[in-house]
Design a protein around this motif. Structure first.
Motif, PDB file in Angstrom:
ATOM      1  N   LEU A  18       0.823  -1.211   0.000  1.00  0.00           N
ATOM      2  CA  LEU A  18       0.000   0.000   0.000  1.00  0.00           C
ATOM      3  C   LEU A  18       0.858   1.263   0.000  1.00  0.00           C
ATOM      4  CD1 LEU A  18      -2.860  -1.014   2.454  1.00  0.00           C
ATOM      5  CD2 LEU A  18      -3.012  -0.743  -0.018  1.00  0.00           C
ATOM      6  N   VAL A  19       1.961   1.253   0.743  1.00  0.00           N
ATOM      7  CA  VAL A  19       2.844   2.421   0.754  1.00  0.00           C
ATOM      8  C   VAL A  19       3.517   2.586  -0.599  1.00  0.00           C
ATOM      9  CG1 VAL A  19       4.965   3.372   1.761  1.00  0.00           C
ATOM     10  CG2 VAL A  19       3.198   2.446   3.251  1.00  0.00           C
ATOM     11  N   ARG A  25       0.329   6.814   2.826  1.00  0.00           N
ATOM     12  CA  ARG A  25       1.593   7.502   3.027  1.00  0.00           C
ATOM     13  C   ARG A  25       2.341   6.876   4.206  1.00  0.00           C
ATOM     14  NH1 ARG A  25       2.043  10.370  -1.421  1.00  0.00           N
ATOM     15  NH2 ARG A  25       0.380  11.835  -1.789  1.00  0.00           N
ATOM     16  N   VAL A  26       3.620   7.116   4.277  1.00  0.00           N
ATOM     17  CA  VAL A  26       4.461   6.530   5.326  1.00  0.00           C
ATOM     18  C   VAL A  26       3.992   6.984   6.707  1.00  0.00           C
ATOM     19  CG1 VAL A  26       6.804   6.400   6.245  1.00  0.00           C
ATOM     20  CG2 VAL A  26       6.434   6.303   3.791  1.00  0.00           C
ATOM     21  N   GLY A  27       3.632   8.245   6.843  1.00  0.00           N
ATOM     22  CA  GLY A  27       3.164   8.755   8.134  1.00  0.00           C
ATOM     23  C   GLY A  27       1.900   8.057   8.606  1.00  0.00           C
ATOM     24  N   ALA A  29       0.951   5.012   7.735  1.00  0.00           N
ATOM     25  CA  ALA A  29       1.308   3.632   8.075  1.00  0.00           C
ATOM     26  C   ALA A  29       1.960   3.565   9.452  1.00  0.00           C
ATOM     27  CB  ALA A  29       2.240   3.055   7.013  1.00  0.00           C
ATOM     28  N   LEU A  30       2.834   4.513   9.756  1.00  0.00           N
ATOM     29  CA  LEU A  30       3.464   4.533  11.078  1.00  0.00           C
ATOM     30  C   LEU A  30       2.448   4.810  12.179  1.00  0.00           C
ATOM     31  CD1 LEU A  30       6.803   6.400  10.343  1.00  0.00           C
ATOM     32  CD2 LEU A  30       6.483   3.973  10.823  1.00  0.00           C
ATOM     33  N   THR A  31       1.513   5.694  11.910  1.00  0.00           N
ATOM     34  CA  THR A  31       0.468   5.985  12.889  1.00  0.00           C
ATOM     35  C   THR A  31      -0.387   4.754  13.161  1.00  0.00           C
ATOM     36  OG1 THR A  31       0.396   8.288  12.163  1.00  0.00           O
ATOM     37  CG2 THR A  31      -1.506   7.476  13.393  1.00  0.00           C
ATOM     38  N   CYS A  32      -0.767   4.041  12.114  1.00  0.00           N
ATOM     39  CA  CYS A  32      -1.552   2.815  12.289  1.00  0.00           C
ATOM     40  C   CYS A  32      -0.754   1.753  13.040  1.00  0.00           C
ATOM     41  CB  CYS A  32      -2.001   2.280  10.937  1.00  0.00           C
ATOM     42  SG  CYS A  32      -3.255   3.305  10.165  1.00  0.00           S
ATOM     43  N   THR A  33       0.533   1.668  12.764  1.00  0.00           N
ATOM     44  CA  THR A  33       1.384   0.710  13.469  1.00  0.00           C
ATOM     45  C   THR A  33       1.455   1.034  14.957  1.00  0.00           C
ATOM     46  OG1 THR A  33       2.699   0.376  11.479  1.00  0.00           O
ATOM     47  CG2 THR A  33       3.695  -0.294  13.565  1.00  0.00           C
ATOM     48  N   LEU A  34       1.672   2.286  15.281  1.00  0.00           N
ATOM     49  CA  LEU A  34       1.710   2.693  16.690  1.00  0.00           C
ATOM     50  C   LEU A  34       0.367   2.471  17.365  1.00  0.00           C
ATOM     51  CD1 LEU A  34       3.855   5.929  16.461  1.00  0.00           C
ATOM     52  CD2 LEU A  34       4.532   3.700  17.361  1.00  0.00           C
ATOM     53  N   PHE A  35      -0.720   2.722  16.650  1.00  0.00           N
ATOM     54  CA  PHE A  35      -2.041   2.454  17.199  1.00  0.00           C
ATOM     55  C   PHE A  35      -2.198   0.968  17.506  1.00  0.00           C
ATOM     56  CE2 PHE A  35      -6.447   1.116  16.401  1.00  0.00           C
ATOM     57  CZ  PHE A  35      -7.051   1.740  17.475  1.00  0.00           C
ATOM     58  N   GLY A  36      -1.712   0.125  16.610  1.00  0.00           N
ATOM     59  CA  GLY A  36      -1.795  -1.319  16.835  1.00  0.00           C
ATOM     60  C   GLY A  36      -1.037  -1.759  18.073  1.00  0.00           C
ATOM     61  N   PHE A  37       0.145  -1.183  18.270  1.00  0.00           N
ATOM     62  CA  PHE A  37       0.920  -1.530  19.457  1.00  0.00           C
ATOM     63  C   PHE A  37       0.217  -1.091  20.732  1.00  0.00           C
ATOM     64  CE2 PHE A  37       4.705  -1.891  16.664  1.00  0.00           C
ATOM     65  CZ  PHE A  37       5.108  -3.153  17.080  1.00  0.00           C
ATOM     66  N   THR A  38      -0.340   0.103  20.737  1.00  0.00           N
ATOM     67  CA  THR A  38      -1.029   0.558  21.943  1.00  0.00           C
ATOM     68  C   THR A  38      -2.341  -0.198  22.141  1.00  0.00           C
ATOM     69  OG1 THR A  38      -2.023   2.382  20.704  1.00  0.00           O
ATOM     70  CG2 THR A  38      -0.019   2.866  21.914  1.00  0.00           C
TER      71      THR A  38
END
Length: 62
Positions: A18-19, A25-27, A29-38
């Motif tokens: 997708l990226v 966008r990369v930002g 994707a990183l936000t979704c990744t951090l959301f997943g971790f939390t």
């Protein structure tokens, strides 16, 4: 354990595609990744893991 590794690899490949395709966008994707971790640290994580295991069991028995 094997299910979570397989799901992680599959989802990582989807995110990379997708990226690279410009859909995400990369930002984002990183936000979704951090959301997943939390989100994994919340009380819903065991229910989600149970649901994924049940789905994998259903798909493998079909």
């Amino acid at each position: 354990m094997a299910l979570s590794i397989s799901a992680t690899v599959l989802l990582a490949i989807v995110v990379v595609v997708l990226v690279k395709g410009g859909y995400v966008r990369v930002g984002s994707a990183l936000t979704c990744t951090l959301f997943g971790f939390t989100f994994a640290a919340t009380g819903l994580a065991p229910a989600i893991n149970t649901g994924l295991a049940a789905l994998a069991g259903f798909l493998s028995s079909s």
